[in-house]
Write an enzyme that holds these catalytic residues in place. Structure first.
Site, mmCIF file in Angstrom:
data_model
loop_
_atom_site.group_PDB
_atom_site.id
_atom_site.type_symbol
_atom_site.label_atom_id
_atom_site.label_comp_id
_atom_site.label_asym_id
_atom_site.label_seq_id
_atom_site.Cartn_x
_atom_site.Cartn_y
_atom_site.Cartn_z
ATOM 1 N N GLY A 1 16.149 3.818 -11.789
ATOM 2 C CA GLY A 1 15.564 5.073 -11.321
ATOM 3 C C GLY A 1 14.630 4.761 -10.166
ATOM 4 O O GLY A 1 13.892 3.768 -10.199
ATOM 5 N N ASP B 1 13.980 0.825 -2.428
ATOM 6 C CA ASP B 1 12.840 1.062 -3.317
ATOM 7 C C ASP B 1 11.825 -0.061 -3.201
ATOM 8 O O ASP B 1 10.610 0.172 -3.256
ATOM 9 C CB ASP B 1 13.313 1.193 -4.764
ATOM 10 C CG ASP B 1 14.173 2.417 -4.978
ATOM 11 O OD1 ASP B 1 13.987 3.403 -4.243
ATOM 12 O OD2 ASP B 1 15.034 2.396 -5.878
#
Length: 341
Positions: A42, A279
């Protein structure tokens, strides 16, 4: 000793299922996988781990189902504060990831618990930064951006990584004037400009005399900046590096913003898996800005931003040298060692 500054992430927490394949499946094609792993993922979780590994203090607000309680423990092990991660009735969000032998990946997302509407949490008194993505309801993102702008201890620096890309209507109503940092790739920057410019003619920007004219992302980023002039834009270029436009560094009103460009890091072991590199970059960017805040820096200079971006580029490069998402994100001390710091 003064308590460290903190970043709050309102973001996604997934169970990532990795399928190791020879090449990414084409439409209508059935292929075999020679490996399967389940890991914590995620974008919210990945970026939280990146900040923690980079040396920052980070809190995450999110949700998982009963099937994902173990992901909280994993994040906690890396130093992420998970006290505001709720256990809800929905199943935990999922990412089905094909990882090819050449390092490329293809991802299918299932929203699950990430789209639960959660009680709004007040900011910690030492929260100075807010990092958001787009794997949660836009209403949640907007609520935290508005709260950050009205924080009792002064405005909180906001960073948005709009991935996956919001709809055209969502882009049009987004409060860009309240956003400090935007992290996008070149394709996303181009798509955003087209939406935000609407029926306006394309901005004619002549960059022929610039040393950055060879970068196709430069005029694209300038066009986007014309629509959101208060926001710092960081445009990631994959294997080409990164380009940043920082409006506050512009010296003359009528001149184009002088960009900051850094080439990609040199890989020692080649590209193994690009999953999580973006990320990793985002987390190290915010961690770098947090460190400057702790040092008492009130106005960023070109040197400040360049130094932060160098660490981000190096960290992202090291990330792709290993398989996985947040587990492939390097520790800050290892990034510094590679940079010779």
């Amino acid at each position: 000793m003064t308590e460290p500054v903190r970043c709050l992430i309102r973001g996604s927490i997934n169970v990532d299922e990795y399928f190791q394949v020879k090449s990414i499946a084409r439409p209508g094609e059935t292929i075999s996988s020679h490996g399967l792993e389940k890991k914590t993922g995620g974008k919210g979780a990945n970026q939280a781990v990146a900040i923690a590994k980079a040396g920052g203090t980070v809190d995450i607000v999110g949700a998982v189902g009963e099937d994902g309680i173990w992901t909280k423990e994993y994040l906690k092990q890396w130093g992420v504060n998970v006290s505001d991660v709720e256990i809800v009735e929905q199943p935990t969000g999922r990412a089905l990831i094909q990882v090819a032998q050449d390092g490329e990946n293809s991802i299918v997302l299932f929203k699950g618990a990430n789209y639960a509407i959660l009680p709004k949490k007040p900011f910690h008194p030492r929260t100075t930064h807010l990092l958001l993505q787009n794997e949660i309801p836009l209403s949640e993102t907007l609520a935290y951006i508005n709260a950050a702008a009205e924080a009792p201890n002064g405005p909180i620096s906001t960073t948005f990584n709009p991935s996956p890309m919001p709809s055209d209507e969502e882009l049009k109503v987004f409060p860009w004037d309240k956003l400090d940092w935007l992290i996008v790739n070149e394709g996303e920057a181009s798509d955003m400009y087209k939406v935000l410019a609407g029926d306006e003619p394309a901005t004619n920007i002549d960059v022929s005399g610039s040393p950055y004219a060879h970068l196709s992302a430069y005029p694209v980023a300038l066009k986007l900046s014309s629509q959101i002039p208060k926001t710092n834009i960081v445009c990631t270029l994959g294997a080409a590096g990164v380009l940043a436009l920082i409006p506050s560094l512009k010296e003359e009103k009528d001149k184009a913003i002088e960009p900051i460009f850094l080439p990609a890091a040199k890989l020692e072991n080649g590209a193994v898996d690009t999953t999580g590199a973006g990320d990793c970059f985002a987390g190290f960017l915010v961690a770098g800005l947090m460190k400057l805040r702790e040092q008492g820096v009130e106005k960023l200079t070109r040197e400040h931003v360049t130094s932060v971006l160098k660490r981000c580029v190096q960290a992202a490069g090291m990330c792709v040298e290993k398989p996985g998402a947040n587990e492939s994100i390097p520790l800050g001390k290892d990034v510094d060692a590679r940079l010779g710091l």
